[in-house]
Write a protein that holds these residues in place. Structure first.
Motif, short mmCIF file in Angstrom:
data_model
loop_
_atom_site.label_atom_id
_atom_site.label_comp_id
_atom_site.label_asym_id
_atom_site.label_seq_id
_atom_site.Cartn_x
_atom_site.Cartn_y
_atom_site.Cartn_z
N ARG A 1 22.31 41.20 44.62
CA ARG A 1 22.95 39.91 44.87
C ARG A 1 24.28 40.18 45.54
N VAL A 2 24.63 39.36 46.55
CA VAL A 2 25.79 39.62 47.41
C VAL A 2 26.81 38.49 47.31
N ALA A 3 28.08 38.87 47.19
CA ALA A 3 29.19 37.91 47.19
C ALA A 3 30.09 38.17 48.40
N LEU A 4 30.69 37.11 48.90
CA LEU A 4 31.63 37.20 50.03
C LEU A 4 32.99 36.66 49.61
N VAL A 5 34.04 37.42 49.92
CA VAL A 5 35.43 36.99 49.72
C VAL A 5 36.09 36.94 51.09
N PRO A 6 36.16 35.76 51.73
CA PRO A 6 36.81 35.66 53.04
C PRO A 6 38.33 35.64 52.88
N THR A 7 39.04 36.45 53.69
CA THR A 7 40.50 36.46 53.66
C THR A 7 41.04 36.57 55.08
N MET A 8 42.34 36.34 55.19
CA MET A 8 43.03 36.60 56.46
C MET A 8 43.95 37.81 56.32
N GLY A 9 43.74 38.61 55.26
CA GLY A 9 44.53 39.82 55.10
C GLY A 9 45.86 39.56 54.41
N ALA A 10 46.79 40.55 54.53
CA ALA A 10 48.05 40.54 53.79
C ALA A 10 47.74 40.31 52.31
N LEU A 11 46.87 41.16 51.79
CA LEU A 11 46.28 40.92 50.48
C LEU A 11 47.27 41.14 49.35
N HIS A 12 47.06 40.40 48.26
CA HIS A 12 47.90 40.48 47.07
C HIS A 12 47.02 40.30 45.84
N ALA A 13 47.66 40.20 44.68
CA ALA A 13 46.90 40.15 43.43
C ALA A 13 45.99 38.94 43.34
N GLY A 14 46.36 37.85 44.01
CA GLY A 14 45.48 36.68 44.01
C GLY A 14 44.16 36.97 44.69
N HIS A 15 44.21 37.71 45.80
CA HIS A 15 42.96 38.10 46.45
C HIS A 15 42.13 39.03 45.57
N MET A 16 42.82 39.90 44.85
CA MET A 16 42.08 40.83 43.97
C MET A 16 41.43 40.08 42.81
N ALA A 17 42.02 38.95 42.42
CA ALA A 17 41.36 38.11 41.41
C ALA A 17 40.06 37.54 41.96
N LEU A 18 40.06 37.18 43.24
CA LEU A 18 38.82 36.74 43.89
C LEU A 18 37.79 37.86 43.89
N VAL A 19 38.22 39.07 44.20
CA VAL A 19 37.31 40.21 44.21
C VAL A 19 36.74 40.44 42.81
N GLY A 20 37.59 40.36 41.79
CA GLY A 20 37.12 40.55 40.42
C GLY A 20 36.07 39.53 40.02
N GLN A 21 36.32 38.27 40.39
CA GLN A 21 35.33 37.23 40.09
C GLN A 21 34.05 37.45 40.88
N ALA A 22 34.18 37.94 42.11
CA ALA A 22 33.00 38.22 42.93
C ALA A 22 32.15 39.32 42.30
N GLN A 23 32.82 40.33 41.77
CA GLN A 23 32.08 41.42 41.13
C GLN A 23 31.38 40.97 39.87
N ALA A 24 31.93 39.94 39.23
CA ALA A 24 31.25 39.39 38.04
C ALA A 24 30.05 38.53 38.43
N GLN A 25 30.02 38.08 39.68
CA GLN A 25 28.97 37.17 40.14
C GLN A 25 27.85 37.87 40.89
N ALA A 26 28.09 39.10 41.35
CA ALA A 26 27.13 39.74 42.26
C ALA A 26 27.14 41.26 42.06
N ASP A 27 26.10 41.89 42.62
CA ASP A 27 26.00 43.35 42.57
C ASP A 27 26.86 44.01 43.64
N ARG A 28 27.00 43.36 44.77
CA ARG A 28 27.76 43.91 45.90
C ARG A 28 28.72 42.85 46.43
N VAL A 29 29.90 43.32 46.88
CA VAL A 29 30.92 42.41 47.39
C VAL A 29 31.29 42.79 48.81
#
Length: 286
Positions: free
Chosen positions: A23-51
């Motif tokens: 199962r695949v998750a997508l986290v679209p960003t415009m870069g300049a990443l911070h902890a808020g983006h990493m929270a999206l990544v963490g939630q994505a990993q909880a939702q899918a096998d691959r991010v």
């Protein structure tokens, strides 16, 4: 982590995962990443096998070329951060890959795109809807994750996905904040020290409105309280303020009867910041 710079490369990567039954998750960003983006990544990993994370500073959602040029770009640091957090693939396309020569198709939510924050930034949500449609078509994830700080953007994307029958789940992730209450944003790095110190006034204004909502105050009282709090900070210029029904996204008048969203935008030294808060009426009125 695989780094894919072309549409063909990211599609090949995802196809390999699909063959393995992932199962695949997508986290679209415009870069300049911070902890808020990493929270999206963490939630994505909880939702899918691959991010898959994407980094693309989308030119069609910027009305001012100077704003586009000034948007922070930190690709090397972003790549390390995503790899450290276990992202499977980074989609890093050039503008020419996303908008080939002769490209002329746009996507727009006709009502939502021109309301509220869209009135402050004409054309912005057309650019958002178009690029997100492209990303969803290219990656074809099972789920895509977006921050709730961009409250109207999330509503636009949900409406677009619903209207176009896209086979993807859209998940909103709560806003992460700095210790002083400022919503995490890639734009925060552009603030001067003085404006950075002033910017938490947005969160304080939302706190005040939320407290008034709990007391059963009229909507106009909440809006005036927000204006007063922001008006007390001379470095803040209020640009947009709306209170909308969380389900229909239509303006709320008089009193709250169900969950609503406050959307707020203000400039600090020419840098536009946004914030939001979902609020509920007193328990006895629900």
């Amino acid at each position: 982590m695989e780094i894919c710079r072309t549409v063909e490369a990211i599609r090949d990567t995802v196809a390999g995962w699909r063959r393995a039954g992932d199962r695949v998750a997508l986290v679209p960003t415009m870069g300049a990443l911070h902890a808020g983006h990493m929270a999206l990544v963490g939630q994505a990993q909880a939702q899918a096998d691959r991010v898959v994370a994407s980094i693309f500073v989308n030119p069609t959602q910027f009305g001012d070329p100077k704003d586009l040029a000034a948007y922070p770009r930190t690709i090397e640091a972003d790549t390390r951060l995503l790899e450290d957090h276990g992202v499977g693939a980074l989609f890093l396309p050039a503008v020419e890959a996303m908008y080939p020569e002769g490209d002329e198709t746009i996507v727009e939510t006709s009502r939502l795109a021109g309301l509220y924050h869209g009135a402050v930034r004409p054309g912005h949500f057309r650019g958002v809807a178009t690029v997100v449609t492209k990303l969803l078509n290219i990656v074809q994830p099972d789920v895509a994750l977006f921050g709730e700080k961009d409250y109207q953007q999330l509503a636009v994307i949900r409406r677009m996905v619903r209207d176009l029958h896209m086979p993807v789940d859209i998940l909103g992730v709560p806003t992460l904040r700095e210790p002083d209450g400022l919503a995490m944003s890639s734009r925060n790095v552009r603030l001067s020290p003085e404006d950075r110190a002033a910017a938490p006034v947005l969160s304080r204004a939302l706190d005040r409105a939320e407290a008034l909502a709990a007391e059963g105050a009229p909507v106009e009282t909440m809006m005036q309280a927000i204006r007063d709090v922001i008006g007390s900070e001379p470095r803040a210029v209020l640009k947009g303020l709306d209170i909308v029904d969380a389900a229909s996204f239509r303006p709320v008048v008089r009193h709250l009867t169900r969950r609503a969203g406050i959307m707020l935008s203000a400039e600090f030294g020419g840098v536009l910041l946004i914030d939001q808060r979902e609020i509920d009426p007193p328990q006895e009125t629900r």
